[in-house]
Design an enzyme around this catalytic site. Sequence first.
Site, PDB file in Angstrom:
ATOM      1  N   GLU A  44      56.203  47.596  42.936  1.00 31.49           N
ATOM      2  CA  GLU A  44      54.898  46.928  42.992  1.00 31.49           C
ATOM      3  C   GLU A  44      53.879  47.804  42.268  1.00 31.49           C
ATOM      4  OE1 GLU A  44      51.714  44.904  46.109  1.00 31.49           O
ATOM      5  OE2 GLU A  44      52.856  46.629  46.793  1.00 31.49           O
ATOM      6  N   GLU A  69      50.532  53.226  42.581  1.00 34.90           N
ATOM      7  CA  GLU A  69      49.088  53.059  42.792  1.00 34.90           C
ATOM      8  C   GLU A  69      48.352  54.170  42.054  1.00 34.90           C
ATOM      9  OE1 GLU A  69      46.809  50.846  44.290  1.00 34.90           O
ATOM     10  OE2 GLU A  69      45.402  52.357  43.569  1.00 34.90           O
ATOM     11  N   ASP A  96      49.349  55.650  36.861  1.00 38.00           N
ATOM     12  CA  ASP A  96      48.842  54.441  36.213  1.00 38.00           C
ATOM     13  C   ASP A  96      50.043  53.570  35.815  1.00 38.00           C
ATOM     14  OD1 ASP A  96      47.776  52.570  34.432  1.00 38.00           O
ATOM     15  OD2 ASP A  96      46.293  53.995  33.664  1.00 38.00           O
ATOM     16  N   ASP A 118      43.270  43.796  40.040  1.00 39.85           N
ATOM     17  CA  ASP A 118      41.839  43.753  39.718  1.00 39.85           C
ATOM     18  C   ASP A 118      41.619  42.777  38.552  1.00 39.85           C
ATOM     19  OD1 ASP A 118      41.056  45.733  41.603  1.00 39.85           O
ATOM     20  OD2 ASP A 118      41.901  47.260  40.281  1.00 39.85           O
ATOM     21  N   LYS A 122      35.121  41.149  32.679  1.00 38.29           N
ATOM     22  CA  LYS A 122      34.440  41.312  31.377  1.00 38.29           C
ATOM     23  C   LYS A 122      35.481  41.409  30.264  1.00 38.29           C
ATOM     24  CE  LYS A 122      30.285  43.387  33.123  1.00 38.29           C
ATOM     25  NZ  LYS A 122      29.817  44.620  33.703  1.00 38.29           N
ATOM     26  N   GLU A 193      47.052  43.068  51.961  1.00 39.21           N
ATOM     27  CA  GLU A 193      45.747  43.249  52.617  1.00 39.21           C
ATOM     28  C   GLU A 193      44.702  42.293  52.020  1.00 39.21           C
ATOM     29  OE1 GLU A 193      47.415  46.199  51.879  1.00 39.21           O
ATOM     30  OE2 GLU A 193      47.516  47.193  53.842  1.00 39.21           O
ATOM     31  N   TYR A 194      44.674  42.244  50.673  1.00 37.38           N
ATOM     32  CA  TYR A 194      43.697  41.377  50.016  1.00 37.38           C
ATOM     33  C   TYR A 194      43.943  39.914  50.359  1.00 37.38           C
ATOM     34  CZ  TYR A 194      40.816  44.440  47.210  1.00 37.38           C
ATOM     35  OH  TYR A 194      39.878  45.355  46.808  1.00 37.38           O
TER      36      TYR A 194
HETATM   37  N1  SAM Z   1      47.883  44.842  46.001  1.00 44.52           N
HETATM   38  C1  SAM Z   1      46.921  45.182  47.028  1.00 44.52           C
HETATM   39  C2  SAM Z   1      46.565  43.973  47.840  1.00 44.52           C
HETATM   40  O1  SAM Z   1      46.871  42.855  47.419  1.00 44.52           O
HETATM   41  O2  SAM Z   1      46.004  44.153  48.940  1.00 44.52           O
HETATM   42  C3  SAM Z   1      45.663  45.847  46.421  1.00 44.52           C
HETATM   43  C4  SAM Z   1      44.827  44.965  45.550  1.00 44.52           C
HETATM   44  S1  SAM Z   1      43.459  45.836  44.804  1.00 44.52           S
HETATM   45  C5  SAM Z   1      42.412  44.576  44.302  1.00 44.52           C
HETATM   46  C6  SAM Z   1      44.166  46.379  43.280  1.00 44.52           C
HETATM   47  C7  SAM Z   1      44.811  47.733  43.342  1.00 44.52           C
HETATM   48  O3  SAM Z   1      45.445  47.991  42.106  1.00 44.52           O
HETATM   49  C8  SAM Z   1      43.836  48.867  43.577  1.00 44.52           C
HETATM   50  O4  SAM Z   1      44.286  49.667  44.650  1.00 44.52           O
HETATM   51  C9  SAM Z   1      43.840  49.634  42.263  1.00 44.52           C
HETATM   52  O5  SAM Z   1      43.603  51.011  42.414  1.00 44.52           O
HETATM   53  C10 SAM Z   1      45.231  49.341  41.761  1.00 44.52           C
HETATM   54  N2  SAM Z   1      45.364  49.455  40.294  1.00 44.52           N
HETATM   55  C11 SAM Z   1      44.528  48.942  39.365  1.00 44.52           C
HETATM   56  N3  SAM Z   1      44.951  49.245  38.132  1.00 44.52           N
HETATM   57  C12 SAM Z   1      46.097  49.958  38.277  1.00 44.52           C
HETATM   58  C13 SAM Z   1      46.989  50.559  37.370  1.00 44.52           C
HETATM   59  N4  SAM Z   1      46.781  50.502  36.049  1.00 44.52           N
HETATM   60  N5  SAM Z   1      48.067  51.214  37.866  1.00 44.52           N
HETATM   61  C14 SAM Z   1      48.264  51.310  39.209  1.00 44.52           C
HETATM   62  N6  SAM Z   1      47.440  50.755  40.129  1.00 44.52           N
HETATM   63  C15 SAM Z   1      46.370  50.091  39.664  1.00 44.52           C
END
Ligand code: SAM
Length: 213
Positions: A44, A69, A96, A118, A122, A193-194
């Site tokens: 994930e 993450e 990342d 996310d 933009k 969670e989201y």
């Molecule tokens: N998946 C979880 C949920 O549905 O509850 C978290 C959703 S949250 C909006 C998005 C997560 O993706 C954040 O914790 C952010 O730090 C992580 N994230 C964003 N870009 C990422 C990347 N390039 N690599 C790893 N994680 C990333």
Amino acid sequence: MRVRNKPWADSYIKAHGDYIVIDPKNWLGKWQTRFIKPQPLNVEVGTGKGRFIIEMAKAHPEINYIGVELQKSVIATALRSFMADPLPNLQFVLTDGANLDEIFLADEIQRLFLNFSDPWPKKRHAKRRLTSPKFLQTYQRVLSADGQIEFKTDNRGLFEYTLVTMNNFPLRFDYVSLDLHHSPENEANIETEYEQKFSPNGPIYKLIAHFTA
Ligand code: SAM
């Protein structure tokens, strides 16, 4: 998602190195050695506070899971939930997701989950979306021939963007729902969670797809 710095995160991560990796490039080709036995690998990206991947690992002991993450404070929170009842088939990686093809071998991953990524609405931030063409190219390399991407979101704009970008790849859609929570497939759905937080506000979109080349 911006998160407040958690002063305990660094030392907590260091103290639990058996379950979290902070130097993922050093584990290229060796991920299976971190689990008690080699099994299909599901990953994930953007695992957040970990509810989804922890519940998936509990439900599927026959699969090895990795939660990737980017944010230290967030992954430390996931790790802390996980440590309440550690599982032998789940590992966390602080990195990342853009680096996925530097830390996994070609064809190594059987299933890739993107949950409530996310949206980066933009245009100038479009490259950061986890379903932008650059990311899809990376997934194409690391996914096995029969591997699948599963993507869920409450953000219609991101979902439409994803359908369009995916459509420009050699890829087939195996499943598309514009309202997962009111579809029969929801019975097997594990919520993030989201998802728990935002599903009362509107539909949850989901797709499953696989590359054909
Ligand atoms: N998946 C979880 C949920 O549905 O509850 C978290 C959703 S949250 C909006 C998005 C997560 O993706 C954040 O914790 C952010 O730090 C992580 N994230 C964003 N870009 C990422 C990347 N390039 N690599 C790893 N994680 C990333």
